[in-house]
Enzyme design. Structure first.
Site, PDB file in Angstrom:
ATOM      1  N   ASP A   9      -6.564  -1.241  12.917  1.00 48.34           N
ATOM      2  CA  ASP A   9      -6.432   0.028  13.648  1.00 48.34           C
ATOM      3  C   ASP A   9      -5.818  -0.197  15.029  1.00 48.34           C
ATOM      4  OD1 ASP A   9      -6.571   2.732  14.251  1.00 48.34           O
ATOM      5  OD2 ASP A   9      -8.634   2.595  15.006  1.00 48.34           O
ATOM      6  N   GLU A  44      -2.635  -1.498   9.198  1.00 48.75           N
ATOM      7  CA  GLU A  44      -2.597  -0.482  10.253  1.00 48.75           C
ATOM      8  C   GLU A  44      -2.312  -1.118  11.612  1.00 48.75           C
ATOM      9  OE1 GLU A  44      -4.751   3.768  11.303  1.00 48.75           O
ATOM     10  OE2 GLU A  44      -5.906   2.266  10.198  1.00 48.75           O
ATOM     11  N   TYR A 128      -1.953  -0.999   2.411  1.00 48.43           N
ATOM     12  CA  TYR A 128      -2.650   0.000   3.197  1.00 48.43           C
ATOM     13  C   TYR A 128      -2.403   1.321   2.486  1.00 48.43           C
ATOM     14  CZ  TYR A 128      -3.801   3.099   7.121  1.00 48.43           C
ATOM     15  OH  TYR A 128      -4.331   4.093   7.896  1.00 48.43           O
ATOM     16  N   ASP A 167      -6.780  -2.318   2.584  1.00 46.95           N
ATOM     17  CA  ASP A 167      -7.502  -1.070   2.739  1.00 46.95           C
ATOM     18  C   ASP A 167      -6.998  -0.119   1.655  1.00 46.95           C
ATOM     19  OD1 ASP A 167      -8.563   1.359   3.434  1.00 46.95           O
ATOM     20  OD2 ASP A 167      -7.654   1.458   5.428  1.00 46.95           O
ATOM     21  N   ASN A 169      -8.521   2.660   0.755  1.00 48.18           N
ATOM     22  CA  ASN A 169      -8.866   4.035   1.133  1.00 48.18           C
ATOM     23  C   ASN A 169      -9.535   4.808   0.008  1.00 48.18           C
ATOM     24  OD1 ASN A 169      -8.608   5.031   3.820  1.00 48.18           O
ATOM     25  ND2 ASN A 169      -6.404   4.650   3.741  1.00 48.18           N
ATOM     26  N   ASP A 240     -12.362  -1.356   1.396  1.00 47.70           N
ATOM     27  CA  ASP A 240     -11.477  -2.528   1.496  1.00 47.70           C
ATOM     28  C   ASP A 240     -11.847  -3.485   0.365  1.00 47.70           C
ATOM     29  OD1 ASP A 240     -10.229  -2.255   4.497  1.00 47.70           O
ATOM     30  OD2 ASP A 240     -12.287  -1.518   4.395  1.00 47.70           O
ATOM     31  N   ASP A 265     -15.590   1.150  12.502  1.00 46.74           N
ATOM     32  CA  ASP A 265     -14.347   1.238  11.754  1.00 46.74           C
ATOM     33  C   ASP A 265     -14.409   0.135  10.686  1.00 46.74           C
ATOM     34  OD1 ASP A 265     -11.950   2.863  11.521  1.00 46.74           O
ATOM     35  OD2 ASP A 265     -10.800   1.077  12.013  1.00 46.74           O
ATOM     36  N   HIS A 266     -13.295  -0.506  10.379  1.00 42.70           N
ATOM     37  CA  HIS A 266     -13.279  -1.507   9.315  1.00 42.70           C
ATOM     38  C   HIS A 266     -13.835  -2.850   9.793  1.00 42.70           C
ATOM     39  CE1 HIS A 266     -10.631   0.760   6.483  1.00 42.70           C
ATOM     40  NE2 HIS A 266     -10.245   1.327   7.601  1.00 42.70           N
TER      41      HIS A 266
END
Length: 275
Positions: A9, A44, A128, A167, A169, A240, A265-266
């Site tokens: 991110d 990202e 991603y 990721d 999603n 993920d 977040d991740h």
């Protein structure tokens, strides 16, 4: 072989900012470095179309000495400073990078979402996957993406076995998020997205975490930034993944999450294979 994947991110913020969140992100980079992985996949990145600057490269070389850098950014007609992927590869490892296009809908092929490394005996690819958005505005496009991405992995698998990280999603099953009952119509847990992931596995790939750990619950890779207590309460999602070709299933030694401390977040994931 040890591979780590992380949705950062914003690589720029992690490397150059001194905000509280950036410092947490930088700490995670040092945590990743300590694992001495062969390959590190970063999603990202949010870099410009020109990729990492000299300042970025210098900082990466400081943290990850003796790694080569391969990157892919979002380019026109896609949005600038959006999405993007990067590989850090331990020097001495012979790889051939490619930036595939899969004829994805809208601008998805130009958003820097796929990056692949060919090694002597396998492919390592990162993704991603597109987020369908709060109003599910990209759901139909995401369904097309899932089909095309599955076809892409299957084509690779015809030549060499594949390790696919990143990721994705999507939380595949109800045990992959803390509150499935309230999220059946949320981005990342719609029936359509879950079916897309099931179809990917049916195409000949293994979710390495479930392969090793079975139906263990309460293990996640993402906690919402907007909810201050999401990580404290472990109200997370597992979105993920590290997938492997079926014929690599017995080669998987580890598939786990790396502790990212208080940063929401991740969190990074790690897969280790006996290759």
């Amino acid at each position: 072989m040890k591979i780590i994947s992380w949705n950062i991110d914003s690589l720029n913020a992690a490397l150059t900012s001194d905000s509280a969140r950036a410092l947490l992100s930088r700490d995670v980079l040092y945590t990743i470095q300590a694992h001495q992985a062969d390959i590190i996949a970063i999603q990202e990145t949010k870099l410009s179309a020109k990729g990492p600057t000299k300042a970025h490269i210098a900082k990466l070389e400081e943290i990850f000495a003796n790694y080569s850098v391969f990157w892919r950014s979002s380019v026109e007609p896609a949005r600038k400073g959006y999405a993007g992927t990067m590989f850090l590869v331990r020097e001495g490892l012979d790889v051939t990078p490619t930036a595939p296009q899969i004829e994805a809908p809208t601008t998805m092929d130009f958003e820097g979402r796929l990056l692949t490394l060919e090694l002597e005996n396998l492919y390592v690819t990162q993704v991603y996957s597109p987020n369908v958005g709060d109003a599910l505005v990209r759901l139909a496009d995401r369904q097309q993406w899932d089909i095309l991405y599955s076809n892409y992995l299957s084509e690779l698998d015809k030549t060499k076995p594949v390790v696919a990280v990143g990721d994705f999603n999507v939380a595949h099953k109800e045990i992959d998020l803390a509150h499935p009952d309230r999220n059946h119509f949320s981005a990342g847990f719609t029936d359509e997205e879950r079916a897309g992931f099931s179809n990917l596995l049916d195409a000949g790939f293994i979710d390495s975490f479930r392969h090793l750990h079975g139906d263990v619950e309460g293990v996640y890779t993402w906690w919402a930034q907007r909810v201050k207590t999401s990580k404290i309460n472990n109200s997370g999602w597992r979105i993920d993944y590290a997938l492997v070709s079926e014929r690599l299933g017995d080669k998987v030694i580890k598939s786990e999450m790396i502790d990212s401390g208080t940063r929401q977040d991740h969190t990074p994931i790690l897969i280790e294979l006996d290759i």
